[in-house]
Enzyme design. Structure first.
Site, short mmCIF file in Angstrom:
data_model
loop_
_atom_site.label_atom_id
_atom_site.label_comp_id
_atom_site.label_asym_id
_atom_site.label_seq_id
_atom_site.Cartn_x
_atom_site.Cartn_y
_atom_site.Cartn_z
N ALA A 58 -0.06 7.17 1.52
CA ALA A 58 0.57 5.95 1.48
C ALA A 58 -0.91 5.17 0.47
O ALA A 58 -2.38 5.50 1.06
CB ALA A 58 0.32 5.39 2.37
N CYS A 59 -0.51 4.38 -0.11
CA CYS A 59 -1.85 3.52 -0.42
C CYS A 59 -1.80 1.98 -0.58
O CYS A 59 -0.04 1.72 -0.50
CB CYS A 59 -2.42 3.71 -1.61
SG CYS A 59 -1.30 3.54 -2.61
N ASP A 60 -2.37 0.90 -0.86
CA ASP A 60 -2.18 -0.50 -0.79
C ASP A 60 -0.44 -0.86 -1.75
O ASP A 60 0.64 -1.61 -1.12
CB ASP A 60 -3.15 -1.80 -0.94
CG ASP A 60 -2.84 -3.20 -1.59
OD1 ASP A 60 -1.95 -3.15 -0.57
OD2 ASP A 60 -1.75 -3.74 -2.48
N THR A 75 3.70 6.26 -0.38
CA THR A 75 4.56 4.79 -0.68
C THR A 75 3.52 3.94 -0.74
O THR A 75 2.23 4.02 -0.49
CB THR A 75 5.68 4.46 0.18
OG1 THR A 75 5.82 3.57 0.58
CG2 THR A 75 4.82 5.40 1.60
N ILE A 101 2.21 1.30 1.72
CA ILE A 101 1.13 0.98 3.24
C ILE A 101 2.40 0.49 3.32
O ILE A 101 3.13 0.84 5.21
CB ILE A 101 0.56 0.70 3.79
CG1 ILE A 101 -0.98 1.50 3.55
CG2 ILE A 101 -0.15 0.05 5.32
CD1 ILE A 101 -2.45 0.65 3.47
#
Lengths: 145, 495
Positions: free
Chosen positions: B409-411, B440, B442
């Site tokens: 996950a990242c922003d 995806t 976050i």
């Protein structure tokens, strides 16, 4: 008509860039010029950088916008900038390869995945930095699948 | 140290049993409700709806348990095998085979795991699907076939042994001691042979001459089971606590004793409680010379009251109450003493979508205290450490099979996570680990993610979003040692 995610025009080799902000603006500008994003996107790229660095490791940084910047994205695209002398991305991280990303859907994930795999091998980093033509880069990033 | 390991083993075994039962409690309650309401002796007799009762207890519940047991050992594939093998047990025996399911389910899962371990790496690309389906099919057919032949005679032998035991006890006049056999036999569904084969005929004889018989009360006393369920209502936690009051109503008022069996099965120490409750109940009955005029069926308090001859009410009621009280007291002690560890499981498990997953990771949790969502950089070490200190057999049911979904996950979910995910996917592929890795934003981390990988600056946000997942924090997305660590861990435990 959908644009290609990565085209020759999006690649700039051997650029000298003094600092991180310039690096972000430079990679963002390519995307603006190419008609992938509107000018507001670059602001969002700065914002994203504030949140957490986009420096990925292995001399690679991937400046891109925040999640709500998706409205500024007209077409999905990426830009590639090589900076053999490096740009300081903070915390002692020196980026030599900049990948600007404007993602709307998922079309760029394939090529991004290739970039990731290519760049995870240090010897490929040298290959990219020593590339003399845009085609070489295109080839490098499209060959693994 | 040796003691601690034994203790850990027993605890593991206990939580393993509850792992097979707890996820299926809903099915038990559904069955209990239908039975209590619609059987001919129920509150709203309904012939059509009552036809559900037999198939549900004969097939549905054991198959669910067998599936869950297999799945605990070897994921979905193990579950499928567990269900197939359980079918053999069901067909081979004439009684509902909960115990058989609890044995065959995990065993079949384990067998599949062994077979896969021997063959899977030799399968040529392109033939995986063929191998997967046919190996499971052939092994399943084999296990089911074997079960049909072995289980029937085994159950019969056991039932006969128990029945003759009860016969001896009754003939010696040591009625209260009959509970030592009857109560455990009930839990294993072996009670009918005893009740209808021995107690009822003898009881009918006595009733014919004396007008009543205490033998009708031995098995049908709802007190011991009520005590168990009340103890869970007070001292249980999570699902077991919240489901126990409803189960108590079905059991005590509806007379469907089977509903408390799973509660005992998942904590075998509770057998002591039902036995002691049974003994004190029977002792009270004999003390007051109480009896019933016929076999109460179902063993509901109402049925008992209806069949109590005049003047016997104090004895019957007291016997039931005392049995419940004794069973409650002992069950409470059992639940309280083992509470710190396992009970915690169930609560945590209830909070998770996937029951088993939760239980198992907490099983790790209580051995190696750690925050709900630790940063894996260190927890992985701990998990590995605890694996080593635990029984060898504990490894197969853990971690690797819990992890079904890894999410980067990242922003925005458009850049770093996509790159990280493809790197990890690549590593998994090389290590032949068949676990999907997705990426995806976050904010959109899926609920069922088991492991969430984020850049160290974003890990806190990810944790806030999905606290129950395991979180891995990485600094260098391109070349993080965590990738190899995770791949190694999954590979080691997945083999």
């Amino acid at each position: 008509m959908a644009k290609p995610v990565l085209s020759k025009e999006n690649i700039k080799l051997n650029v000298a860039i003094p600092n991180k902000n310039e690096a972000i603006r430079y990679t963002g500008d390519i995307l603006v010029q190419g008609g992938y994003v509107d000018a507001g996107y670059i602001e969002k790229m700065y914002e994203r950088e504030q949140m957490a660095t986009t420096y990925m490791g292995n001399y690679l940084a991937i400046p891109h916008g925040t999640e709500d910047a998706k409205q500024n994205v007209l077409e999905t695209g990426i830009s590639v900038v090589t900076v053999p002398n490096g740009v300081d991305f903070g915390d002692g991280n020196i980026a030599k390869i900049l990948i600007g990303i404007a993602g709307k859907g998922d079309e760029h994930l394939g090529i991004l995945s290739n970039i990731a795999i290519v760049c995870s091998e240090e010897e490929n980093i040298d290959k990219i930095l020593n590339a003399t033509s845009e085609e070489e880069i295109m080839e490098l990033f499209s060959e693994v699948q | 140290m040796a003691e601690a390991t034994t203790r850990a083993k027993i605890q593991r075994f206990g939580s393993y049993l509850s792992g097979m039962i707890m996820p299926n409690i809903g099915a038990f309650i559904a069955w209990g409700l239908i039975t209590a309401l619609f059987i001919p002796d129920g509150w709203f007799p309904n012939e059509k709806l009552a036809t559900l009762v037999g198939p549900m207890i004969t097939y549905l519940l054991p198959l669910l348990i067998g599936f869950t047991g297999g799945r605990l050992v070897y994921d979905f594939r193990g579950g499928v095998l567990g269900a197939i093998a359980t079918m053999g047990v069901i067909v081979g025996a004439e009684i509902p085979m909960f115990l058989g399911a609890m044995i065959m389910g995990p065993l079949a899962g384990f067998a599949m795991k062994l077979v896969d371990g021997g063959f899977q790496h030799r399968i040529r690309p392109g033939f995986e699907m063929l191998y997967n389906n046919f190996s499971a099919g052939i092994l399943g057919a084999f296990l089911a076939g074997i079960s049909v032949y072995f289980v029937g005679p085994l159950v019969n032998a056991l039932t006969n042994a128990l029945a003759s035991g009860v016969e001896v006890i009754v003939s010696m006049g040591l009625l209260p001691l009959a509970s030592i056999i009857i109560e455990p036999a009930k839990i294993l569904f072996l009670n009918n042979a005893i009740n209808h084969g021995i107690l009822s005929p003898l009881g009918v004889e006595q009733a014919a001459s004396a007008g009543k018989s205490v033998l009708f009360l031995l098995e049908s006393n709802p007190g011991p089971g009520l005590g168990i369920l009340l103890a869970f209502s007070v001292f249980g936690k999570g699902i077991s606590k919240s489901s126990a009051p409803g189960a108590a109503i079905i059991q005590f008022l509806g007379g469907i004793h089977e509903i408390y069996f799973p509660y005992v099965l998942m904590r075998p120490m509770l057998l002591l409680a039902v036995i002691a409750g049974g003994i004190s109940g029977v002792f009270t009955f004999t003390l007051f010379n109480a009896g019933l005029v016929a076999t109460p069926s179902p063993g509901s308090i109402f049925a008992l009251m209806a069949l109590t001859p005049p003047g016997n009410y104090p004895g019957v009621i007291l016997g039931v109450v005392i049995a419940a009280a004794v069973s409650f007291a002992i069950a409470s002690v059992v639940l309280k003493t083992s509470k710190a560890e396992e009970e915690e499981d169930l609560t945590a498990a209830a909070n998770r979508m996937q029951e088993m997953k939760g239980k198992k990771s907490d099983a790790t949790g209580y051995l190696t205290p750690q925050p709900a969502a630790g940063v894996i950089g260190d927890t992985s070490e701990k998990n590995l450490a605890s694996d080593n200190t635990q029984a060898v057999q504990s490894a197969p049911v853990r971690s690797a099979h819990e992890i079904k979904k890894v999410v980067f996950a990242c922003d925005a979910g458009m850049g770093s996570s996509a790159m990280g995910a493809s790197l990890l996917r690549n590593k998994f592929k090389k290590a032949q680990i068949d676990i999907p890795v997705s990426n995806t934003a976050i904010n959109q981390i899926p609920e069922d993610a088991d492991v969430v990988v984020t850049h160290k600056d974003l890990t806190d946000r990810a944790k806030a979003k999905l606290p129950q997942a395991e979180h891995i924090s990485v600094e260098n997305f391109m070349n993080s040692p965590e990738y190899d660590k995770l791949a190694q861990r999954l590979k080691d435990q997945g083999e």
